[in-house]
Write an enzyme that holds these catalytic residues in place. Sequence first.
Site, short mmCIF file in Angstrom:
data_model
loop_
_atom_site.label_atom_id
_atom_site.label_comp_id
_atom_site.label_asym_id
_atom_site.label_seq_id
_atom_site.Cartn_x
_atom_site.Cartn_y
_atom_site.Cartn_z
N ALA A 78 0.85 -1.20 0.00
CA ALA A 78 0.00 0.00 0.00
C ALA A 78 0.88 1.24 0.00
O ALA A 78 0.56 2.24 -0.66
CB ALA A 78 -0.92 0.00 1.22
N GLN A 187 -7.29 -0.19 5.32
CA GLN A 187 -7.96 -0.82 6.47
C GLN A 187 -9.43 -1.11 6.17
O GLN A 187 -10.05 -1.93 6.84
CB GLN A 187 -7.88 0.10 7.71
CG GLN A 187 -6.48 0.27 8.27
CD GLN A 187 -5.94 -0.98 8.95
OE1 GLN A 187 -6.69 -1.89 9.33
NE2 GLN A 187 -4.63 -1.03 9.12
N SER A 207 -3.84 -3.08 0.37
CA SER A 207 -2.72 -3.95 0.76
C SER A 207 -3.26 -5.35 1.04
O SER A 207 -4.26 -5.49 1.74
CB SER A 207 -2.07 -3.39 2.03
OG SER A 207 -0.94 -4.14 2.36
N THR A 238 9.89 -8.07 -12.75
CA THR A 238 9.08 -9.27 -12.96
C THR A 238 8.05 -9.39 -11.84
O THR A 238 8.41 -9.33 -10.66
CB THR A 238 9.98 -10.52 -12.95
OG1 THR A 238 10.99 -10.34 -13.95
CG2 THR A 238 9.20 -11.78 -13.23
N CYS A 325 4.09 0.66 12.75
CA CYS A 325 5.32 1.39 12.47
C CYS A 325 5.66 2.38 13.57
O CYS A 325 6.78 2.84 13.67
CB CYS A 325 5.20 2.11 11.14
SG CYS A 325 3.57 2.71 10.89
N1 PLP Z 1 -2.36 2.72 4.85
C1 PLP Z 1 -2.95 2.26 5.97
C2 PLP Z 1 -4.24 2.88 6.43
C3 PLP Z 1 -2.36 1.22 6.69
O1 PLP Z 1 -2.95 0.77 7.80
C4 PLP Z 1 -1.15 0.68 6.23
C5 PLP Z 1 -0.45 -0.38 7.01
O2 PLP Z 1 -0.49 -0.40 8.21
C6 PLP Z 1 -0.57 1.19 5.06
C7 PLP Z 1 -1.22 2.21 4.40
C8 PLP Z 1 0.71 0.64 4.51
O3 PLP Z 1 0.51 -0.69 4.09
P1 PLP Z 1 1.71 -1.57 3.56
O4 PLP Z 1 2.24 -2.30 4.76
O5 PLP Z 1 1.13 -2.52 2.55
O6 PLP Z 1 2.70 -0.64 2.94
#
Ligand code: PLP
Length: 387
Positions: A78, A187, A207, A238, A325
């Site tokens: 994502a 989400q 995602s 690829t 994160c």
């Molecule tokens: N956007 C939202 C709202 C998310 O909760 C997350 C992941 O926690 C992301 C983006 C990023 O997702 P990805 O881990 O696939 O980069």
Amino acid sequence: MNEGEVRFPIYLDHHATTPVDPRVVDAMVGAMRGLVGNPNSIEHSAGRLAARAIECARDEVALLVGCDAANIRFTASASDAIGKALALAISRAVVARPKVAATRVEHPSLLARLDELAGQGRIEIVWLDVDCRGQLAGTAVSHALSSGIDAFCLMMANNEVGTIYPVDAVLAACRAAGVSTIVDATQAAGRLDLHAVSAMCDFLIFSAHKIYGPKGIGALFTADPGPDVDRQFAYAGTPDVPAIVGMGKAARLAHDLRSAEQPAMERLRNRLQAGLQSAIDFLVINGDVDSRLSHSLHISIPGVPNEAMLSRVGHQVAISTGAACASGAQGASHVLRAMALPEALADCALRLSVGRFTTETEIDLAIGIIVREARAILQAREEKFAC
Ligand code: PLP
């Protein structure tokens, strides 16, 4: 897993990631064993088979989104889709330095990219405030629109407190004002209906690992899949065929199961909430209780620092202090700061979320563990202050 069978730690951190559905695992293993060709090598049948599997996966994601397969591109995550959507939106803007609006509670990957672009002088950011529930503040959208923005970024639902945003209304206002829109459905996918949103927005982000698919694969919906989109994806390398097949299967399951799964999820979440509330009557629920994801529960237990709680329950119950994160970081997350949650509540904030494989037995056990440890922490603090 059967009801009654418990695997530790009890997994209640589905905002961070979801376990891969066994049906997705089977599809991916099948792809790994059976699809030996490079999907770009369409001169032979092995390559064509792999390319066909990608097309099938694209169809499945399109079904979930409610769009044509041509509108879907696979990305590395994502976060990758966010970067590409922003690049496309900026390059399509008619002014050299577009104004981009975003709430302060967007995902850190979007916030970091916006900061980077603003630092390079390529955009001007217009920040939108949220209220104490993490909800868009009353006049935020009209204020942003009247300040002459070119693009609007909004998540459908927040990854920390689970607040659901009035995306349909925002998209309608943006469309009327000719503002391009980037919606983060990471989400929301599999939990909220995406059809009305994909009909109204320019870019939509997904995602796989939030919908019981594999990590490291995402998707970008573009309403207008023009040549600039082809250029943006030109050197993607690829494709990861098993991951794409896995995302397709996960999307199909999300589409098929959503209407039955969400009420079940809400019952489990409410059981968890009621169990904790009845044992800890001063417990505070954060976020917008009238508009939140059905599997989401964000709480504060005043007097019980979340670090202390996590260090005691981490091996028994998988819960977190905030976004994956941000966890481990000192202090309140950017979401709780934007909500102006008092420090005493932010320090004690816990994010819990149930999922497809969560059982009532697990919920009841988790309640018992969290309550026991909260009481132990409170008692230890009382004894310390009594000395
Ligand atoms: N956007 C939202 C709202 C998310 O909760 C997350 C992941 O926690 C992301 C983006 C990023 O997702 P990805 O881990 O696939 O980069």
